[in-house]
Enzyme design. Sequence first.
Site, PDB file in Angstrom:
ATOM      1  N   GLN A   1     -17.026 -31.712  21.849  1.00 56.26           N
ATOM      2  CA  GLN A   1     -18.013 -32.713  21.408  1.00 56.26           C
ATOM      3  C   GLN A   1     -19.386 -32.359  21.982  1.00 56.26           C
ATOM      4  OE1 GLN A   1     -15.909 -36.133  22.990  1.00 56.26           O
ATOM      5  NE2 GLN A   1     -15.582 -34.964  24.865  1.00 56.26           N
TER       6      GLN A   1
ATOM      7  N   HIS B   1     -15.305 -51.564  32.480  1.00 53.53           N
ATOM      8  CA  HIS B   1     -14.245 -51.096  33.385  1.00 53.53           C
ATOM      9  C   HIS B   1     -13.499 -52.252  34.048  1.00 53.53           C
ATOM     10  CE1 HIS B   1     -16.762 -47.330  33.058  1.00 53.53           C
ATOM     11  NE2 HIS B   1     -15.602 -47.051  32.509  1.00 53.53           N
TER      12      HIS B   1
ATOM     13  N   ASP C   1     -15.541 -40.498  32.483  1.00 55.94           N
ATOM     14  CA  ASP C   1     -16.640 -40.873  33.382  1.00 55.94           C
ATOM     15  C   ASP C   1     -16.105 -41.388  34.722  1.00 55.94           C
ATOM     16  OD1 ASP C   1     -16.197 -43.131  31.110  1.00 55.94           O
ATOM     17  OD2 ASP C   1     -16.359 -43.992  33.099  1.00 55.94           O
TER      18      ASP C   1
ATOM     19  N   GLU D   1      -7.618 -36.221  30.506  1.00 59.33           N
ATOM     20  CA  GLU D   1      -8.940 -36.144  29.859  1.00 59.33           C
ATOM     21  C   GLU D   1      -9.032 -34.789  29.170  1.00 59.33           C
ATOM     22  OE1 GLU D   1     -12.066 -37.824  29.299  1.00 59.33           O
ATOM     23  OE2 GLU D   1     -12.209 -35.883  28.256  1.00 59.33           O
TER      24      GLU D   1
ATOM     25  N   ASP E   1      -4.854 -32.777  26.027  1.00 59.73           N
ATOM     26  CA  ASP E   1      -4.922 -33.756  24.934  1.00 59.73           C
ATOM     27  C   ASP E   1      -3.943 -34.889  25.236  1.00 59.73           C
ATOM     28  OD1 ASP E   1      -4.713 -33.472  21.288  1.00 59.73           O
ATOM     29  OD2 ASP E   1      -4.691 -35.218  22.606  1.00 59.73           O
TER      30      ASP E   1
ATOM     31  N   ASP F   1      -8.647 -45.065  27.281  1.00 56.87           N
ATOM     32  CA  ASP F   1     -10.097 -45.202  27.445  1.00 56.87           C
ATOM     33  C   ASP F   1     -10.754 -44.062  26.685  1.00 56.87           C
ATOM     34  OD1 ASP F   1     -12.337 -45.001  30.325  1.00 56.87           O
ATOM     35  OD2 ASP F   1     -12.628 -45.691  28.260  1.00 56.87           O
ATOM     36  N   SER F   2     -10.655 -44.143  25.375  1.00 51.31           N
ATOM     37  CA  SER F   2     -11.012 -42.971  24.552  1.00 51.31           C
ATOM     38  C   SER F   2     -12.337 -43.185  23.817  1.00 51.31           C
ATOM     39  CB  SER F   2      -9.918 -42.754  23.500  1.00 51.31           C
ATOM     40  OG  SER F   2      -9.985 -43.816  22.554  1.00 51.31           O
TER      41      SER F   2
ATOM     42  N   PRO G   1     -12.126 -35.681  18.862  1.00 41.88           N
ATOM     43  CA  PRO G   1     -10.919 -35.543  19.707  1.00 41.88           C
ATOM     44  C   PRO G   1     -10.141 -36.855  19.844  1.00 41.88           C
ATOM     45  CG  PRO G   1     -12.912 -35.433  21.047  1.00 41.88           C
ATOM     46  CD  PRO G   1     -13.358 -35.387  19.622  1.00 41.88           C
TER      47      PRO G   1
HETATM   48  N1  SAM Z   1     -16.007 -45.892  26.388  1.00 40.64           N
HETATM   49  C1  SAM Z   1     -15.866 -45.624  27.786  1.00 40.64           C
HETATM   50  C2  SAM Z   1     -16.830 -46.415  28.566  1.00 40.64           C
HETATM   51  O1  SAM Z   1     -17.571 -47.139  27.974  1.00 40.64           O
HETATM   52  O2  SAM Z   1     -16.838 -46.313  29.761  1.00 40.64           O
HETATM   53  C3  SAM Z   1     -16.010 -44.197  28.055  1.00 40.64           C
HETATM   54  C4  SAM Z   1     -14.879 -43.507  27.508  1.00 40.64           C
HETATM   55  S1  SAM Z   1     -14.653 -41.898  28.092  1.00 40.64           S
HETATM   56  C5  SAM Z   1     -16.186 -41.174  28.211  1.00 40.64           C
HETATM   57  C6  SAM Z   1     -13.969 -41.312  26.561  1.00 40.64           C
HETATM   58  C7  SAM Z   1     -13.255 -40.047  26.837  1.00 40.64           C
HETATM   59  O3  SAM Z   1     -12.159 -39.848  25.964  1.00 40.64           O
HETATM   60  C8  SAM Z   1     -14.148 -38.810  26.686  1.00 40.64           C
HETATM   61  O4  SAM Z   1     -14.383 -38.250  27.951  1.00 40.64           O
HETATM   62  C9  SAM Z   1     -13.355 -37.898  25.765  1.00 40.64           C
HETATM   63  O5  SAM Z   1     -13.460 -36.542  26.116  1.00 40.64           O
HETATM   64  C10 SAM Z   1     -11.954 -38.430  25.950  1.00 40.64           C
HETATM   65  N2  SAM Z   1     -11.015 -38.117  24.865  1.00 40.64           N
HETATM   66  C11 SAM Z   1     -11.229 -38.166  23.536  1.00 40.64           C
HETATM   67  N3  SAM Z   1     -10.127 -37.776  22.869  1.00 40.64           N
HETATM   68  C12 SAM Z   1      -9.186 -37.476  23.815  1.00 40.64           C
HETATM   69  C13 SAM Z   1      -7.840 -37.028  23.744  1.00 40.64           C
HETATM   70  N4  SAM Z   1      -7.233 -36.783  22.562  1.00 40.64           N
HETATM   71  N5  SAM Z   1      -7.161 -36.837  24.902  1.00 40.64           N
HETATM   72  C14 SAM Z   1      -7.765 -37.077  26.110  1.00 40.64           C
HETATM   73  N6  SAM Z   1      -9.055 -37.498  26.236  1.00 40.64           N
HETATM   74  C15 SAM Z   1      -9.746 -37.697  25.094  1.00 40.64           C
END
Ligand code: SAM
Length: 292
Positions: free
Chosen positions: A37, A68, A92, A112, A144, A163-164, A170
Amino acid sequence: MLIKNNDIWFSEYYAEDDVKLSLKISEILHTEQTPFQKLQIFRNDTFGVFMVLDGYTQVTEKDEFIYHDMICHPAFCVNPDIKKVLIIGGGDGGTVREVSRYKTVEKIDMVEIDEAVVRACQKYLPLTSSVLDKEPRLNLIFDDGLKFVKEAPEGAYDLILVDSTDPAGPGEGLFTVGFYEDCYRVLSDKGILINQHEGAFYDSDVEEMKKAHVKIKKTFPIAKVFGYTLPTYASGYWYFGFASKSLDPVADMKPEVWKQFGLKTKYYNIDLHKGAFALPNYVQDILDSVSI
Ligand code: SAM
């Protein structure tokens, strides 16, 4: 990004191309095209440091406490005996920061997909990421989440926090029936799944909410939705799903037990927990409209 009168602005579009939220950028801290991404980290004088993935605001220093608190604490108030936690996404670090406050938790697996997100947040967002390299119970796995859950053993976790990112890129696989069925299998009898459940105001978010809800309702006997305010998410109001095999998020609350954890929370409290599951009629109508 838009340059206007020598100011640089980041805008996230909420509905097609005629509604957006714009934050003036006082500092560009990080920009990277990761294998998964587009990762950007900016500073805004009001919201502080904020991270954007593929054009969508993920977390800001000013309002992250809301997200959170609400992804983590309701589940522990319903099942204070949670010992084994799986966090999917959460790059994060804010979610694992809140989970790690429960000294009764024995194991936290965090899966993650994008290591670059973790490393950038460790550098620019210590407010959320500080626990990532300090928490001995944490196993940080760069993989993944979809694949990880498929391969995880039955009954391995008491709590899964998804938390995606949104169901595109992804994160797309984390909104499928197969994923929810795998989550069901790897949760214990009193297991709880909390998932990012999108929004109920803009049409595109409503469609995603409906799609997620029908799949979770097909998989879990108890599938509820709860809301919280979040200024930097579309419409300022966002939702999580609460799914479980046997526990109702309000009827089975254990407020007196939860209070014994002695946690000071900036957003979550027992009364708000009950209120969060009391949805506005238009939101309840959206959820009732999906037939399984
Ligand atoms: N929305 C949250 C917040 O407001 O605090 C933040 C979410 S966190 C940054 C979202 C994470 O999901 C990203 O770091 C992304 O790389 C991860 N992600 C996305 N698809 C994923 C997957 N299939 N497996 C593991 N992690 C994934």
